[in-house]
Scaffold this motif. Structure first.
Motif, PDB file in Angstrom:
ATOM      1  N   ALA A  70       0.833  -1.208   0.000  1.00 13.04           N
ATOM      2  CA  ALA A  70       0.000   0.000   0.000  1.00 13.04           C
ATOM      3  C   ALA A  70       0.869   1.260   0.000  1.00 13.04           C
ATOM      4  O   ALA A  70       0.597   2.210  -0.745  1.00 13.04           O
ATOM      5  N   ASN A  71       1.910   1.271   0.808  1.00 13.38           N
ATOM      6  CA  ASN A  71       2.815   2.424   0.845  1.00 13.38           C
ATOM      7  C   ASN A  71       3.502   2.628  -0.501  1.00 13.38           C
ATOM      8  O   ASN A  71       3.588   3.752  -1.004  1.00 13.38           O
ATOM      9  N   ASP A  72       4.011   1.539  -1.079  1.00 16.05           N
ATOM     10  CA  ASP A  72       4.708   1.635  -2.362  1.00 16.05           C
ATOM     11  C   ASP A  72       3.767   2.066  -3.482  1.00 16.05           C
ATOM     12  O   ASP A  72       4.132   2.887  -4.329  1.00 16.05           O
ATOM     13  N   THR A  73       2.565   1.510  -3.494  1.00 19.45           N
ATOM     14  CA  THR A  73       1.610   1.856  -4.542  1.00 19.45           C
ATOM     15  C   THR A  73       1.195   3.317  -4.442  1.00 19.45           C
ATOM     16  O   THR A  73       1.106   4.020  -5.457  1.00 19.45           O
ATOM     17  N   THR A  74       0.965   3.790  -3.223  1.00 16.39           N
ATOM     18  CA  THR A  74       0.628   5.205  -3.023  1.00 16.39           C
ATOM     19  C   THR A  74       1.757   6.099  -3.520  1.00 16.39           C
ATOM     20  O   THR A  74       1.521   7.079  -4.233  1.00 16.39           O
ATOM     21  N   SER A  75       2.995   5.757  -3.168  1.00 18.22           N
ATOM     22  CA  SER A  75       4.148   6.541  -3.632  1.00 18.22           C
ATOM     23  C   SER A  75       4.250   6.514  -5.151  1.00 18.22           C
ATOM     24  O   SER A  75       4.512   7.541  -5.792  1.00 18.22           O
ATOM     25  N   LEU A  77       1.823   5.997  -7.402  1.00 21.61           N
ATOM     26  CA  LEU A  77       0.747   6.762  -8.038  1.00 21.61           C
ATOM     27  C   LEU A  77       0.940   8.265  -7.864  1.00 21.61           C
ATOM     28  O   LEU A  77       0.674   9.041  -8.787  1.00 21.61           O
ATOM     29  N   ARG A  78       1.403   8.683  -6.709  1.00 19.45           N
ATOM     30  CA  ARG A  78       1.674  10.123  -6.497  1.00 19.45           C
ATOM     31  C   ARG A  78       2.767  10.610  -7.441  1.00 19.45           C
ATOM     32  O   ARG A  78       2.669  11.688  -8.027  1.00 19.45           O
TER      33      ARG A  78
END
Length: 147
Positions: A70-75, A77-78
């Motif tokens: 979740a952390n990696d995916t958020t980073s 996408l941002r």
């Protein structure tokens, strides 16, 4: 770009601010930037002793992998949002596991368990130290629709 941490990591911004009209990522988002710290900590309930992956592991291990994902995916996408021009498009092909299956019921999960079993056999044969197997985890997570 590559996975992991560093100047060319896909989870960080690049030098393409508001300049890309199309971004495509195919079968790369299952790679994590790092193995979750908890799965390598002997004092953590998520310590992944004797396994290489979260398949057939405790919920604590799976949750640690899911949180890192979740952390990696958020980073990711941002960072990509800053690179896209207004109206730009992004196409993502992400390997995933259907909610009706357990990770261990998939080919990927079975392969990871088999590889882990081979490593444990190698420890019994004295070819690899058990501590080395306990500290080796694959930085991969296959998301599901419920994630």
């Amino acid at each position: 770009m590559n996975g992991g941490e560093g100047p060319y990591s896909y989870v960080q911004n690049s030098n393409y601010q508001s300049s890309l009209h199309f971004i495509h990522s195919s079968y790369s988002l299952h790679w994590l930037s790092k193995v979750p710290n908890e799965v390598r900590d002997r004092n953590s309930p998520a310590w992944n002793k004797g396994r290489l992956h979260y398949t057939n592991a405790s919920n604590h291990v799976k949750e640690a992998y899911a949180s890192q994902y979740a952390n990696d995916t958020t980073s990711f996408l941002r960072a990509r949002a800053e690179e896209l021009v207004a109206g730009g498009l992004m196409a993502l092909l992400v390997p995933a596991v259907p909610d009706i299956l357990l990770p261990s019921d998939t080919t990927n999960g079975t392969e990871k368990d088999l590889l882990g079993s081979c490593f444990m056999d190698m420890t019994k044969m004295g070819l690899v130290r058990e501590e080395e197997v306990d500290n080796f985890n694959l930085p991969m997570y296959y998301t599901s629709p419920s994630d």
